[in-house]
Design a protein around this motif. Structure first.
Motif, mmCIF file in Angstrom:
data_model
loop_
_atom_site.group_PDB
_atom_site.id
_atom_site.type_symbol
_atom_site.label_atom_id
_atom_site.label_comp_id
_atom_site.label_asym_id
_atom_site.label_seq_id
_atom_site.Cartn_x
_atom_site.Cartn_y
_atom_site.Cartn_z
ATOM 1 N N SER A 1 33.250 71.281 1.715
ATOM 2 C CA SER A 1 31.909 71.154 2.004
ATOM 3 C C SER A 1 31.353 69.717 1.706
ATOM 4 O O SER A 1 30.222 69.547 2.414
ATOM 5 C CB SER A 1 30.957 72.245 0.889
ATOM 6 N N MET B 1 33.816 67.903 4.995
ATOM 7 C CA MET B 1 33.781 68.597 6.461
ATOM 8 C C MET B 1 32.972 69.404 6.624
ATOM 9 O O MET B 1 32.918 70.474 6.496
ATOM 10 C CB MET B 1 35.096 69.116 6.617
ATOM 11 N N PRO B 2 31.443 68.908 6.361
ATOM 12 C CA PRO B 2 30.352 69.922 6.345
ATOM 13 C C PRO B 2 30.435 70.822 7.535
ATOM 14 O O PRO B 2 30.896 70.324 8.657
ATOM 15 C CB PRO B 2 29.229 69.148 6.108
ATOM 16 N N GLN B 3 29.976 71.981 7.322
ATOM 17 C CA GLN B 3 29.928 72.978 8.440
ATOM 18 C C GLN B 3 28.672 73.109 9.303
ATOM 19 O O GLN B 3 28.353 73.587 10.262
ATOM 20 C CB GLN B 3 30.240 74.276 8.077
ATOM 21 N N SER B 4 27.529 72.225 8.799
ATOM 22 C CA SER B 4 26.535 72.384 9.264
ATOM 23 C C SER B 4 25.493 71.064 8.959
ATOM 24 O O SER B 4 25.891 70.570 8.095
ATOM 25 C CB SER B 4 25.546 73.592 8.770
#
Lengths: 477, 747
Positions: B343, B346-349
């Motif tokens: 998180s 490599m944030p997903q959003s």
């Protein structure tokens, strides 16, 4: 390769869970405001979904179309008796003063829908099909943007899914997605993306990449959880405590200490699992009966806990004070056989031989060993596996507790399986693998490649169990 | 010299060596350069350090640097590891671990060479007069190691994972780890050792590296052997023979020819058939004496072909495989230690924020208010009208059956057509309804559509509107009491926005119609419709609570609370003796106050359902209600008794002491610490409980507990600060009490 950017507007009546859907799709717990109060979202708020650090999808949370009946009347009045396209009337409306006045909120939503590649129309499936919903759908159908209706709260007993589907089919919306933001089901997310794919040829690659990415993430999460559980099991299986047979007081003290260490270790595993799923222990939304503030309700060493998972305590000595712990009086023959099966190499035999040598010596000195019995190891495994399964189905959007299934859904194992998995049998012979207690070579314990290999094998097995479709199939060999 | 070269070859088979070289070129902490094995090793070591959540390293600068990188998750994890401040010492630790292991590996190789030499020497050290048995020497040098080799090959083919643990290489590396840990005690070294162990155990690199070490060792053994054989054969005189008791000489002939085939084909001198034959009795044979060179050639050739060559080939294979393994090896980013970073790295959003074109323009809502036309009057007043807004027909009769009322039923209003129909009806009707009752479902969220409709309706009629909120039970099934309370409040806000006074909004469940709820509805219709509604004592009691609480100073003393209780008690004056007995209150208070007050507190707490008893707040309030109930019971009939009471302060202390006994010891807050609103909350809850008990007395105790359980929600928190919220809270209790009473009546 750059994937084409997909923009989607999330629309729907007020308070149907639009923001929750966005939170779930973006895995962003803190996005927007969620409450069951009306008009929590007053603005169009955007968020983007990243794939390998690149934006592939932009989602926009819109204010609810609250006064859809009024707006539809207004639009019809605008159109008058002319034969015009719906989209032209909408554009005319968006240019008018009303779009900034009486229908400001609705206008914001409609503007965003027209601008987006696709609209997700969120429906609270517990609601009846009302006039306002019909009018909303009518307005959306005039936006010249593909619409995927998304039925939310489908897991609720009040949900009227067939009625909704029937109605949506009547207004020519056949690609309906079901998506419960409370009970997260990766299959339903995938189906939602697939429904979007059927309507958006141009973004096929993007959506396929998203589906794959979500699947990969889920697998990674399962792998990581299985690794954590495998670590716990090896630590506990390998942990042995030497006590003098003659001194019952010492034995009782050691028993207490061993249990406490195992309890603490289980708790650490639970904490690690919660952390992996990004929950804090104090707001872990699981049912109080099973997990209270991130702690298991029933003590690991209580017979009830064993019963809860359909396990039996071992025979004889294990009764009474020794529940869950075996007084390993003479580990000779039986475990040497296990060692042979487990090791099957010269190295394995040497290791086992060494362990048994030490054991024989300590036996000669009047000492014996305490360790957790197989039933406890199975209980530990089952509890964490069920927790992982529950967490996998747990969305972050809603904070109501979700039950961790236990005894009620468990049948007794069909057959008594006398042997633990190979990795655990190996661990039982190698006390230096355990991180419990403070051995002299405590810094060496994790560096043994054999432990890593065993943990890896165990993790693969656990991951397979976690992925079984039904709770009834959950069994730890 | 050869030894040294082989040792180096073997040594480079060890992953540490490659890592060491790379680490030198590519110092940790620098971002540039391709990612190699050493970087992954460093990341593994960082993971080993961070494995316990407590030791997690939090360096935002390193995270930020990783996020800037345009790469996959593994790449970012590695860049983060390289950017951590711990990277340099950790890299150093890794290098030292490699050194220690390399030294051990070199030692193992040298030992193996020595062992080879010793074996050769032992086999050739025989009585000088006796000829040497050729096959014994050959078996000693080549035979045993061939068996070991065969086992290795079989395991590699059948169960390769075993080879990562039990072998010569494993022993060597295990020694290396131990030596490192003895030499270096820091946590960095522990992590370095663990990281290498993890790689060995979890990937194929481990077994190929261990294989390389094993084969390197055996290669050294063969070299040592060969060197010593050459020295011995060069400097001494040996005659080779073969002997047998039961086998035929033909067998030996064939065996020798078979063994000699490969050495012969690469140019070693081998004995001819005649020489083989002669070697059976070498002492007398001239041929045998002359064939010594050929036999020596066969021996050396066999060591080269059957010992040295396969090991050399396998060493090459293992080195190649382990190098390829190192190149191909990727971090297992599904391991918890890495996944935890996802998180962050490599944030997903990413949030885009509010993207409205223009902010809301104020005054938009004012249009509606300005549009509102003056009420139409002048029509005669008819019967009350009722309509249901967006709700299903209730379980009970529709329209709600109220004696003496004939409804003008406007039906269920759902879509735009219905709305228009109702509005047209209201416009066209010859009479004005006396009241228009709009029934809404609490499961519906109020929205501006509803508001617009109510506004439109109000424009059409001059008579008052009444809003009935039904279906609270269905909503309660979906969520908690809090959501019901909020939803009721939302509807009240909507009602206020269309100008409805709050007393014209009532909450009653049409699915569970009771006399009480119908009375309430009748009251909404007005006095002329159903006569004066019977106001129950409990409602008056709740009104008293709101009224008293509004008058209280910020900190309500016992005197004020007792006044409220006495006022409530006065409502139930006619049943005084009965509830006095029920509460086990004494006739008069004198002497030690503590005993009767404590008894009263025990009594009330004993009546509470478990759910309330487990809430510290309710426990305290129960005790308070019991103690104050005692005082009320004793002073209600003869006000003179008040004079007989000790000073209020003493009474207050006694009440506080009783309450203290019921506070859980864990909440060691002294009464002075808790905020005043808490006191008020306690006081309101106590008075409410007291009123409820007086209302319910006469029923059996189990029923009272059951009703309390339903009527009172332990988690429902009062905001004691405002009269409105107190009123709303009490309304909620009254409503649930009605439902509970109705259910109790059904039992």
């Amino acid at each position: 390769m750059r994937l084409p950017l997909l923009t989607a507007a999330v629309v729907g009546h007020t308070n149907t869970g639009k923001t929750s859907l966005l939170r779930t799709l973006t895995r962003d717990v803190g996005f927007g405001q969620v409450s069951d109060r009306p008009a929590t979202t007053h603005h169009v708020e955007g968020t983007s979904v990243l794939l390998d650090g690149r934006t592939v999808m932009e989602l926009f949370d819109t204010p609810g179309l609250e006064d859809s009946i009024g707006l539809l009347d207004h639009l019809d009045a605008l159109a008058g008796d002319r034969r015009v396209e719906g989209i032209d009337v909408l554009n005319q409306f968006l240019q008018s003063a009303d779009a900034w006045g009486r229908f400001a909120q609705e206008a914001k939503a409609i503007r965003q829908v027209i601008r987006s590649d696709i609209a997700l129309y969120v429906i609270d499936a517990r609601d009846r099909v009302l006039g306002k919903h019909r009018d909303e759908l009518e307005i959306l159908s005039r936006c010249a943007t593909p619409v995927v209706p998304v039925l939310n709260f489908t897991a609720d007993p009040d949900a009227k899914v067939p009625t909704w589907r029937e109605h949506l089919a009547r207004v020519n919306m056949h690609a309906v997605a079901e998506f419960d933001t409370v009970v997260l089901d990766e299959a339903s997310e995938q189906r939602l993306y697939e429904k979007m794919r059927t309507m958006l040829d141009s973004h096929e690659q993007t959506l396929r990449a998203l589906i794959q990415e979500r699947r990969r993430q889920r697998e990674a999460l399962i792998q990581a959880s299985a690794d954590v559980i495998g670590d716990l099991l090896i630590d506990v299986a390998a942990h042995t405590v030497c006590v003098r047979v003659s001194n019952s007081q010492e034995a009782a003290g050691a028993l207490q200490a061993l249990r406490e260490r195992v309890r603490v270790r289980e708790q650490r595993c639970v904490d690690q699992l919660l952390e992996l799923f990004r929950f804090r222990p104090d707001d872990c939304p699981l049912e109080a009966g099973a997990l209270i503030n991130g702690r298991w309700g029933l003590d690991l060493f209580s017979p009830e806990a064993l019963k809860q998972f359909g396990l039996h305590a071992g025979g004889g000595a294990a009764a009474g004070a020794f529940v869950g712990v075996v007084l390993d009086v003479m580990a000779g023959g039986a475990t040497l056989g296990a060692a042979t099966a487990a090791g099957a190499t010269i190295g394995g035999l040497i290791g086992a031989g060494r362990a048994h040598g030490r054991r024989l010596i300590s036996r000669a000195r009047g000492s014996t060993e305490l360790r957790c019995e197989d039933a406890t190891l199975r209980l530990l495994a089952l509890r964490q596996i069920m927790l992982t399964r529950a967490l996998l189905h747990r969305g972050h959007a809603d904070m109501n507790p979700l039950p961790v299934p236990t005894s009620r859904r468990f049948s007794l194992p069909k057959r008594a399986s006398p042997h633990l998995p190979l990795s655990l049998q190996q661990a039982k012979l190698r006390s230096h693998w355990s991180r419990l207690g403070s051995g002299a070579d405590s810094t060496l314990r994790d560096s043994d490649p054999a432990r890593q290999t065993a943990q890896g094998a165990l993790a693969r097995m656990i991951a397979a169990i976690v992925q079984r479709p039904s709770d009834a199939d959950i069994e730890f060999p | 010299m050869r030894d040294a070269r082989i040792a180096t070859a073997c040594f480079s088979g060890c992953p540490y060596h490659g890592a060491m070289v790379r680490s030198d070129q590519n110092l940790p902490g620098t971002e540039g350069g391709a990612i190699g094995f050493s970087d992954r090793l460093l990341a593994e070591a960082v993971r080993a350090i961070e494995r316990d959540g407590a030791a997690a390293i939090n360096e935002p600068s390193a995270d930020a640097r990783a996020v800037e990188v345009d790469g996959d998750f593994e790449h970012r994890v590695i860049v983060r590891a390289r950017s951590l401040s711990i990277a340099a010492p950790l890299g150093e630790a890794l290098r030292q671990v490699h050194h220690a292991t390399a030294v051990i590996v070199v030692l193992v190789v040298l030992l193996a060479a020595g062992a080879g030499a010793a074996t050769a020497r032992a086999l050739l050290t025989v009585d000088r007069q006796e000829p040497v048995n050729f096959f014994w020497v050959l078996g000693g040098v080549v035979g045993f190691q061939s068996v070991v080799l065969l086992v290795w090959v079989m395991l590699m083919l059948a169960r390769p994972q075993i080879l990562s643990t039990g072998s010569l290489g494993a022993v060597a590396l295990g020694l290396g780890r131990r030596v490192t840990r003895i030499l270096h005690k820091s946590s960095n070294h522990a992590a370095a050792v663990e990281a290498t162990g993890a790689i060995m155990g979890r990937s194929s690199i481990g077994r190929w590296t261990l294989g390389a070490i094993s084969h390197g060792g055996w290669l050294a053994f063969n070299v040592g052997c060969l060197v010593l054989l050459i020295i011995m054969l060069s400097t001494r005189h040996y005659t080779f023979t073969w002997e047998t008791t039961i086998l035929s000489s033909r067998t030996y002939m064939q065996l020798t020819r078979a063994v000699a085939f490969l050495p012969h084909s690469i140019g070693f001198p081998t004995p001819s058939a005649q020489q083989i034959d002669a070697a059976q009795w070498p002492i007398d044979s001239q041929v045998a004496q002359e064939s010594r060179g050929a036999w020596s050639g066969l021996l050396l050739g066999s060591v080269v072909v059957y010992g040295l060559a396969p090991r050399l080939l396998l060493l090459g294979l293992c080195l190649d495989r382990s190098r390829r393994g190192r190149v191909r090896w990727r971090l297992d980013t599904t391991r918890p230690g890495y996944l935890r970073l996802q998180s962050r790295l490599m944030p997903q959003s990413a949030r885009l924020g509010v993207v409205d074109d223009r902010p809301d323009e104020p005054g938009a809502e004012a249009v509606d208010a300005a549009e509102r036309s003056p009420l139409r009057t002048g029509r005669p007043v008819g019967s009350p009208a009722v309509l249901a807004l967006e709700m299903e027909p209730p379980a009970s009769a529709w329209p709600p059956p109220i004696k003496g009322t004939s409804w003008c039923d406007l039906g269920f209003v759902d879509d735009g057509n219905d709305r228009r129909r109702v509005l047209e009806h209201l416009t066209a009707a010859s009479t004005e309804p006396s009241v228009l009752v709009v029934v809404c479902s609490l499961t519906t969220t109020p929205d501006r559509g509803h508001r617009g409709f109510l506004d439109a309706v109000q424009r059409e009629i001059g008579s008052p509107l009444g809003l009935v909120l039904s279906g609270g039970e269905s909503l309660r099934r979906r969520g908690d009491a809090e959501s019901v309370r909020r939803r009721v409040n939302d509807w009240r806000i909507l009602a206020a926005a269309v100008g409805l006074p709050s007393q014209r909004v009532i909450e009653l469940d049409l699915d569970h119609c009771t006399d009480v709820s119908l009375t309430k509805l009748a009251a909404l219709l007005g006095a002329d419709a159903a006569g004066p509604p019977a106001v129950r004592r409990i409602e008056s009691a709740f009104d008293l609570i709101v009224e008293h609480v509004g008058r209280w100073p910020p900190i309500a003393e016992v005197k004020h609370q007792a006044d409220l209780h006495r006022a409530i008690g006065a409502l139930y004056r006619q049943d005084h003796s009965s509830w006095r007995t029920f509460l086990r209150a004494p006739v008069e208070l004198n002497g030690d106050l503590m005993v009767p007050l404590r008894a009263g507190a025990d009594r009330v707490v004993g009546l509470l359902p478990d759910q309330l008893r487990s809430s510290p707040r309710w426990l305290a309030s129960g005790a308070l209600a019991g103690a104050l109930g005692c005082i009320t019971a004793a002073t209600l009939v003869s006000p003179a008794a008040i004079a007989a009471l000790p000073m209020w302060s003493a009474l207050g202390a006694a009440v506080a002491a009783v309450m203290k006994a019921f506070r859980p010891s864990g909440a060691a807050k002294s009464d002075d610490d808790s905020p005043p609103t808490e006191h008020r909350g306690d006081a309101i809850r106590a008075a409410t409980l007291f009123a409820l008990l007086l209302e319910l007395q006469g029923k059996d105790e189990a029923a009272i507990t059951r009703i309390l359980e339903q009527a009172v929600d332990a988690d429902d928190v009062i905001d004691a600060g405002s009269a409105d919220s107190t009123r709303a809270w009490l309304d909620g209790i009254r409503h649930r009490l009605d439902v509970a009473l109705a259910e109790e009546a059904r039992r």
